[in-house]
Write a protein that holds these residues in place. Sequence first.
Motif, PDB file in Angstrom:
ATOM      1  N   UNK A 164      27.571  28.826  35.653  1.00  0.00           N
ATOM      2  CA  UNK A 164      28.341  29.955  35.123  1.00  0.00           C
ATOM      3  C   UNK A 164      27.473  30.926  34.331  1.00  0.00           C
ATOM      4  N   UNK A 191      37.250  44.872  32.274  1.00  0.00           N
ATOM      5  CA  UNK A 191      38.384  44.181  32.887  1.00  0.00           C
ATOM      6  C   UNK A 191      38.228  42.673  32.847  1.00  0.00           C
ATOM      7  N   UNK A 192      39.040  41.974  33.629  1.00  0.00           N
ATOM      8  CA  UNK A 192      39.030  40.514  33.589  1.00  0.00           C
ATOM      9  C   UNK A 192      37.719  39.953  34.148  1.00  0.00           C
ATOM     10  N   UNK A 193      37.327  38.816  33.606  1.00  0.00           N
ATOM     11  CA  UNK A 193      36.085  38.161  34.025  1.00  0.00           C
ATOM     12  C   UNK A 193      36.356  37.349  35.299  1.00  0.00           C
ATOM     13  N   UNK A 196      33.490  34.944  36.190  1.00  0.00           N
ATOM     14  CA  UNK A 196      33.516  33.663  35.490  1.00  0.00           C
ATOM     15  C   UNK A 196      34.614  32.752  36.024  1.00  0.00           C
ATOM     16  N   UNK A 197      35.712  33.346  36.423  1.00  0.00           N
ATOM     17  CA  UNK A 197      36.830  32.577  36.978  1.00  0.00           C
ATOM     18  C   UNK A 197      36.466  31.989  38.338  1.00  0.00           C
ATOM     19  N   UNK A 199      33.427  31.245  39.546  1.00  0.00           N
ATOM     20  CA  UNK A 199      32.432  30.168  39.470  1.00  0.00           C
ATOM     21  C   UNK A 199      33.160  28.874  39.084  1.00  0.00           C
ATOM     22  N   UNK A 445      47.221  31.482  39.435  1.00  0.00           N
ATOM     23  CA  UNK A 445      45.957  32.216  39.549  1.00  0.00           C
ATOM     24  C   UNK A 445      45.361  32.004  40.941  1.00  0.00           C
TER      25      UNK A 445
ATOM     26  N   UNK B 128      31.658  34.546  26.048  1.00  0.00           N
ATOM     27  CA  UNK B 128      32.063  33.683  27.167  1.00  0.00           C
ATOM     28  C   UNK B 128      31.199  32.430  27.247  1.00  0.00           C
ATOM     29  N   UNK B 158      39.013  27.843  35.744  1.00  0.00           N
ATOM     30  CA  UNK B 158      38.487  28.158  34.416  1.00  0.00           C
ATOM     31  C   UNK B 158      39.251  29.324  33.776  1.00  0.00           C
ATOM     32  N   UNK B 159      40.449  29.016  33.290  1.00  0.00           N
ATOM     33  CA  UNK B 159      41.286  30.061  32.693  1.00  0.00           C
ATOM     34  C   UNK B 159      40.731  30.543  31.349  1.00  0.00           C
ATOM     35  N   UNK B 161      37.783  31.726  30.943  1.00  0.00           N
ATOM     36  CA  UNK B 161      37.080  32.982  31.247  1.00  0.00           C
ATOM     37  C   UNK B 161      38.075  34.134  31.342  1.00  0.00           C
ATOM     38  N   UNK B 162      39.297  33.840  31.821  1.00  0.00           N
ATOM     39  CA  UNK B 162      40.301  34.903  31.936  1.00  0.00           C
ATOM     40  C   UNK B 162      40.741  35.402  30.571  1.00  0.00           C
ATOM     41  N   UNK B 165      37.995  38.491  27.101  1.00  0.00           N
ATOM     42  CA  UNK B 165      37.860  39.874  27.569  1.00  0.00           C
ATOM     43  C   UNK B 165      39.127  40.456  28.175  1.00  0.00           C
TER      44      UNK B 165
END
Lengths: 482, 399
Positions: A164, A191-193, A196-197, A199, A445, B128, B158-159, B161-162, B165
């Motif tokens: 990550x 905006x949203x990562x 990261x989500x 990975x 999600x 993060x 991996x919520x 990370x959501x 940000x």
Amino acid sequence: MNHGTVSPALLAQFEEIVGAKWMRRRPGELVAYDADALPGYHATPSLAVFPGTREETVRVVRALADARAPFVARGAGTGLSGGSLADGIVLLGLNRLTRIIEIDAANRIAHVEPGVVNAKLSRAVAPFGLHYAPDPSSQTVCTIGGNVAENAGGPHCLKYGVTLNHVAALDIVLPNGKPMRLGNPYGETDGYDLLGLFVGSEGCFGIATDVWVRLVPLPQAVRTLLADFPSVDAAARAVSRIIATGIIPAALEMMDNATIRAVEASIYAAGYPADAAAVLLCEVDGLLEGLQADVDTITDCCVASGARTVRVATTDEERARLWQGRKKAFGAMGRIAPSLVVQDAVVPRTRLPEILAEIASIGARHRVRVCNVFHAGDGNLHPNIPYDASDPDESERVHAAMSEIMNACIAEGGTITGEHGVGLDKLPYMDSLFDASSLAMMCAVRTAFDPERRANPGKVVPVHSCREWHGTRAARDSASLP
Amino acid sequence: MSSVSGVRRSASSRPVRGAELAPQIADAHAAGSPLRIVGGGTWLDAGRPVTADRAISTRATAGVVEYTPGDLVITVGGGTTLEEIGAVTREHNQWLALDPFGSDKGTIGATVATASSGPLASGAGRVRDLTLGVTVIASDGSAVRAGGHVVKNVAGFDLVRLATGAWGTLGVITEVSLRLHARPEVDETVGVVLDDDTAVALLDTLGSTGLTLLALELVSANVIGSVRPAGSGGGAWTLLARVSGNRDRARAQRAILEPLGTVVQFSNDIWRSVRDMDGPQSATFRVSDAPSRVLGTVRTVRAALSAASVTDAALCVTPSTGRVRVAVPYSDDDDAPIRSLVKSLRGVGASAVWERLPADCWAWVTPAATDPISLRIRDAYDPHHILNRGIFGPMGGHA
């Protein structure tokens, strides 16, 4: 789940896209893809397709979308949680996509295809004084795409972080066949990562066709220490003591006596003291100045915790040998029995002494041999059990022991996987770890990326936890996706 | 889940921190009545165009939930300020290595929500990288727990990370687990004052060196003007470096800077000035590109400032990431230069991110999180978009 055969129309499309040479249909060929590195789980795909380019990959995924056919993406198949098993559905092999497209040494970024082998990338960038830091034990064969899917770790993640932390951007193809860029190789995104989500999403959100990874300068100097302890408990206490000093070792690994003996009896013999209850393999790196002071501090921590000896590798060969024993420990265990469960769980570091005692007692109760070799600095356990999968009684005892170990780790405030993923193997524990509303949100999600849930179906989140989301607005028609 | 050892319980069995906020949020959801989420209140002057009927404060969740110093992990309520976390961890010679822009009066919930990373991000990681677990209350009042309080965790999607940000749009953050660091033996700040030509020449090479320090920033004179140590000269720029580790290593890091000019000792308090470079009222943005092109990025920014006739901007350049952060003071009766700047920076592309603006200028900023995947995710957490509605900028039908 068995979806049976692939329609002749879809077969013809695949043949047109990749050519018959890059398809496997016969049972005798498909048997090579019926398992990953998790023993005891077998599932045969209906077809295996191997696209050779990004464009072919996108076209294959689009054809699957048009046919509303489920699929599983696979790299080297070294996963340890059953995540790349395709039960009667299409397997999409990505290991032909092996190009390193660009090495941007000045900015320490590499643009690679997903099938590039982890260690090969580090070798390719070494002439620039760089390396790719995440180093799973399977790094000589596992692929970057698989590492992204699993958010893979490795011994040196203690200091350098997991996958990550090293992925700068991805080009993905969504399950509906549409491409999307996540992140930005050279800058920020607002905006949203979603990067990261993605990975660690275990192939459920789409397929990465291009990966931009961060590279790390090779350290100016490295020191590797081996400390041996008369008890597992003393070694575990040394771990906490070292971490508390503020030194962040590049790696801090523990091996117990069962592992040491397996390694020393194999061709990977590393010179570990065979009578030690446990050894710690500790590495510090960085600027040469200050490194000796760290070595001294760590030595003091080990001695104060009861270490019998602390040895510092004096040559590169000695260092490589110490590491070979650690990295090939799983292979060494393969000599003991025909099957090996490589387990993965995490506990808070301070709970290591208790959990190791608990694991020993669980192993004794079920008459199985547990070999511990793990990332002690992170509290990331790998209790491994060599056994004979063809013996039903032993298999049952192994599974019972593993289940108790997982529950013990959860009870200690830990988690069921630190770097191997949930896949199929850890599904039964998700309900113990997360409550219903959290699992339901994970389902929602997933649905945002894959409304039809065709990408790696049946993995990661138990199907029953998704029911309440059926028919909600989160499950809109996929036509509105990019 | 009952505990085997009798010591701990799994995260999912603990009471939900901030559960008392759930009914208010669920009621607002049922009524379609938008809420503004408030932590320390320090970001409210960012001018973001939030429409809300009411505010909901997270401050009641403040406090330590769990802290075992040996684990180097702390779990706190989302309304806990960074100052409060600092006080608790300092007692154990540990720290949370996050220094978001603004001050330590801000809450950890807001820090995670805005993913604001300050100078320490270069050496200790971004928000993060240090956030291990997050609990949010979604708009229907349900608690969504993500991650955990161990340093490695890949169980489920991996919520965490959501939440990081999302500016509060994916639930009210009521609990956060964070990775801490032990305080290094040495943690000092040194600087080199540079004239413009020297700084520019340095930037051309600094981005590519891979030099890693706890923090390394090149700041314009007006960022730290009044607190510059005596005798440090009057250059246009100061290169600030945070050297750390054991004594030998800190000395070696300092030596790396010596060829650049006279190395001056600063107090670590200097970083407060850097974090607070926005001043009482400013428009703030950042532009990022490859580190090797950081000089070009500085030139782009300067050209845009000059085109908008801005002469008093404060600049903070992070060579390791290629980021340039800029604060432009303005007065209420004259924000024309800011309008002009927003327009000219549109040409820079997606890498220009606005942090603060006069409220009426947000309409010209390209809104974030408008791709279909992000919109669907937002719908899952908050189908009526009642949480911080409008905070990403006007979003058409999806505000």
